[in-house]
Design an enzyme around this catalytic site. Structure first.
Site, PDB file in Angstrom:
ATOM      1  N   HIS A   1       0.865  -1.178   0.000  1.00  0.00           N
ATOM      2  CA  HIS A   1       0.000   0.000   0.000  1.00  0.00           C
ATOM      3  C   HIS A   1       0.902   1.229   0.000  1.00  0.00           C
ATOM      4  CE1 HIS A   1      -3.741   2.278   0.776  1.00  0.00           C
ATOM      5  NE2 HIS A   1      -2.916   3.117   1.381  1.00  0.00           N
ATOM      6  N   CYS A   2       0.788   2.035  -1.043  1.00  0.00           N
ATOM      7  CA  CYS A   2       1.662   3.196  -1.205  1.00  0.00           C
ATOM      8  C   CYS A   2       0.940   4.448  -0.715  1.00  0.00           C
ATOM      9  CB  CYS A   2       2.063   3.363  -2.665  1.00  0.00           C
ATOM     10  SG  CYS A   2       3.163   4.769  -2.961  1.00  0.00           S
ATOM     11  N   VAL A   3       1.502   5.073   0.297  1.00  0.00           N
ATOM     12  CA  VAL A   3       0.879   6.263   0.850  1.00  0.00           C
ATOM     13  C   VAL A   3       0.956   7.432  -0.128  1.00  0.00           C
ATOM     14  CG1 VAL A   3       2.976   7.070   1.984  1.00  0.00           C
ATOM     15  CG2 VAL A   3       0.758   7.717   2.926  1.00  0.00           C
TER      16      VAL A   3
END
Length: 318
Positions: A159-161
């Site tokens: 999950h890429c912020v």
């Protein structure tokens, strides 16, 4: 559970990387917490967003950074130089192409479906499946549950912020293009800044700024350029390595964590990789990722993926 009491598996095929059954391995990550789906969808447009405060702030900073570079490079440097015939049409158009491709890659990366599993995955197609303990859906092998989004994501990488979205089977190719075009754009912008100071100085500019103010803006670009290039370069190379090795970031980090805690040996780690996600030749691997056997099409982020259009059931598993 006390991690010191966990026995080293006798066989590498028994290595458990599932965050739902071994949450201790995922300490500090967001993939094992129980949460309800937290996305806002626009089904008619095929778009969605994750209402996460940190992710929204990080994503907004990327759009601001892109806008700053586009405004400064075009309005203050490229357009005046082009009008004075100090640069060619090829240089001007190539910058426009890279800028637009970067924007499209960013938009599609954060607004598209990364591979959310919204209904049970069929169990009769020969692909190993399991029941997710969080969303109670049958999911395929290599899918993981993301607590930030509230869904299981097929072949979830992480999950890429920064894009406020998961990177999964449906959008990893876009995330790779975003990294690539961001590197090209920052290098291009830094080169223009250097040229502004040492070679090409517009005689007439499009603004009312003083030369001192314009020089400060250019120096900010010169500082931001290398920082963004190094960061995105590291991300781009790590993604390439994982794709070539046919593994995800989650799988690589969890295997490394088990090895560092001496729960598995290096031999068991290698055997696990060879059994569960063996390496394949690079061209078929990237052709499968980008959905085309024509390499030139890999650079176009506004293509529609015929094999990845379904948002409910995955149509292919690597």
């Amino acid at each position: 559970m006390n991690m010191m009491n966990v026995n080293i598996p006798e066989s590498s095929t028994n290595i458990d990387l599932d965050p739902d059954t071994v949450p201790e391995l995922y300490e500090g990550y967001e993939h094992h917490a129980l949460r309800k789906p937290k996305i806002i969808q626009l089904p008619s447009w095929g778009l969605h967003c994750v209402p996460n405060r940190t992710g929204t702030l990080a994503l907004s900073s990327l759009y601001l950074l892109w806008s700053y570079h586009a405004w400064l490079d075009l309005y203050h440097t490229l357009i005046p130089l082009y009008r004075e015939n100090q640069i060619s049409s090829l240089v001007f158009c190539s910058y426009l192409w890279v800028t637009v491709m970067c924007l499209i890659s960013l938009f599609r990366s954060h607004s598209g479906d990364p591979g959310y599993l919204k209904e049970n995955y069929p169990s009769d197609n020969g692909i190993p499946t399991e029941i997710c303990t969080q969303c109670k859906l049958r999911r395929p092998f290599r899918a993981h549950h993301c607590s930030t989004c509230g869904f299981c994501v097929v072949k979830m990488d992480h999950h890429c912020v920064w894009i406020n979205n998961c990177v999964g089977d449906h959008n990893q190719w876009l995330f790779l293009l975003l990294s690539f075009y961001t590197i090209v754009l920052t290098v291009y912008s830094s080169s223009l800044t250097v040229a502004y100071f040492y070679n090409y100085i517009p005689a007439v500019t499009n603004d009312s700024f003083s030369k001192e103010t314009r020089d400060i803006l250019m120096k900010i670009t010169l500082i931001l350029g290398p920082i963004v290039t190094v960061f995105m370069g590291f991300l781009f190379v790590s993604q390439l390595i994982n794709i070539i090795l046919n593994r995800t970031t989650i799988e690589a980090m969890m295997l490394d964590r088990q090895w560092r805690r001496r729960q598995i040996t290096m031999t068991q780690m290698k055997e696990y990789n060879d059994i569960h996600h063996p390496c394949r030749p690079c061209f078929p691997q990237f052709s499968s990722l980008f959905g085309s056997n024509i390499p030139i099409l890999w650079l176009i982020p506004f293509r529609i993926f015929p094999m990845k259009q379904s948002s409910n059931i995955l149509t292919k598993i690597i």
